[in-house]
Design a protein around this motif. Structure first.
Motif, mmCIF file in Angstrom:
data_model
loop_
_atom_site.group_PDB
_atom_site.id
_atom_site.type_symbol
_atom_site.label_atom_id
_atom_site.label_comp_id
_atom_site.label_asym_id
_atom_site.label_seq_id
_atom_site.Cartn_x
_atom_site.Cartn_y
_atom_site.Cartn_z
ATOM 1 N N CYS A 74 14.649 68.840 16.377
ATOM 2 C CA CYS A 74 15.324 68.295 15.201
ATOM 3 C C CYS A 74 15.465 69.357 14.115
ATOM 4 O O CYS A 74 16.452 69.376 13.376
ATOM 5 N N VAL B 29 25.640 68.946 21.627
ATOM 6 C CA VAL B 29 25.577 68.888 20.166
ATOM 7 C C VAL B 29 26.777 69.606 19.560
ATOM 8 O O VAL B 29 27.455 69.085 18.664
ATOM 9 N N GLU C 212 18.453 71.272 14.802
ATOM 10 C CA GLU C 212 19.644 70.532 14.384
ATOM 11 C C GLU C 212 19.839 70.613 12.870
ATOM 12 O O GLU C 212 20.976 70.638 12.387
ATOM 13 N N VAL D 274 22.041 62.193 13.929
ATOM 14 C CA VAL D 274 20.910 63.044 14.312
ATOM 15 C C VAL D 274 19.625 62.258 14.072
ATOM 16 O O VAL D 274 19.384 61.779 12.962
ATOM 17 N N SER E 14 22.288 71.531 23.789
ATOM 18 C CA SER E 14 22.932 72.349 22.759
ATOM 19 C C SER E 14 24.447 72.341 22.911
ATOM 20 O O SER E 14 25.187 72.303 21.920
#
Length: 218
Positions: free
Chosen positions: A141, A117, A144, A75, A114
Motif C-alpha cells: 500500500c 495497477v 501505491e 486503493v 503492478s
C-alpha cells in the motif's frame, strides 16, 4: 464551426454528415459533451474532434469522452476488503451509479499486480484511498501511495479522495502517508450519527471537477 458562439445543438444536427472525419468546434461556448451529443454513426467515422477553448463543466458526464472506464480506482488493503466491498462500493455503485475499479473484482488474471495497477489507474477518473492502520503497515500500500502522489501532482488534490477509517497510530504513520494526508483533504468515516453527512461528502467529492477540457484524437 469554430468561433460561432455555439453552446449546444439538437440530437439530429449531425445525422446528415455521419461520414464527417474532422470536426472543429474550437472557441465556442460548449459546456457539456456527453454520450448523446453525437450520433453513433458519426463517432464511428470521426478521426479528430477539436473542442479546445470551450468553457467545459468538467463533471462525471465527461468521463466517457475522456476515455475513462471507471469513476475511481479504489486503493485499500485486504484487511479492509469487507468494508470496501460490502459498504463503500455496494452503496455508491447501487445507489448513486458510480463505477469503481477494485482489484479483487476487476484486475486481469495472469497479469502482475503492478501492471494491473498501472493499467487501471489510467482508466480511472479519480483515485479513492481507504486509509487504516492495516493500510499504513502494508508495504504494498505504501508503494501505491507513491504512485498516487504522482497523480496528485499532475491533476491536483481533487483527483484524490482520502477516506480515514480510523486514526493512524504514530508507530504506523510513515513519511509518505503523512505527506499525503497533509497535502490532501480527507474524510473520516464514523458509523452512526454523522454517517449520512459522510456519504454526502463522498458523493460530492467524487463528482467534483478535475482535470482539463478534453481534446480527443479518435
Amino acid at each position: 464551426m469554430r468561433k460561432n458562439r455555439i453552446y449546444g445543438w439538437g440530437r439530429d444536427v449531425f445525422a446528415p454528415v455521419a461520414s464527417l472525419q474532422y470536426l472543429d468546434l474550437r472557441h465556442n461556448l460548449i459546456r457539456i459533451v456527453n454520450e448523446t451529443s453525437f450520433p453513433t454513426a458519426l463517432l464511428a467515422n470521426l478521426k479528430t474532434i477539436n473542442l479546445a477553448k470551450n468553457p467545459f463543466a468538467c463533471t462525471c458526464e465527461q468521463i466517457w469522452f475522456d476515455d475513462y472506464e471507471y469513476h475511481a480506482f479504489v486503493v485499500y488493503c485486504d484487511e479492509n476488503r469487507i468494508w470496501v466491498h460490502d459498504k463503500f462500493v455496494k452503496k455508491l455503485e447501487n445507489d448513486e451509479g458510480f463505477k469503481f475499479c477494485i482489484y479483487h473484482r476487476d484486475f486481469d488474471v495472469g497479469e502482475s499486480i503492478s501492471g494491473n495497477v498501472d493499467k487501471f489507474l489510467k482508466k480511472s477518473w479519480k483515485v479513492v484511498v481507504i486509509i487504516s492502520n492495516a493500510f499504513a503497515k502494508s508495504e504494498w500500500c505504501q508503494w501505491e501511495v507513491d504512485i498516487i502522489q504522482e497523480r496528485r501532482r499532475r491533476q491536483g488534490k481533487d483527483a484524490l479522495l482520502l477516506v480515514m477509517l480510523e486514526n493512524i497510530t504514530s508507530t504506523n504513520m510513515t513519511s509518505p502517508l503523512r505527506t499525503l494526508l497533509d497535502s490532501t483533504p480527507h474524510l473520516r468515516y464514523k458509523k452512526g450519527i454523522g454517517e449520512n453527512l459522510f456519504w454526502t461528502a463522498v458523493i460530492e467529492d467524487l463528482r467534483k471537477a478535475v482535470g482539463q477540457p478534453p481534446f480527443s484524437e479518435l
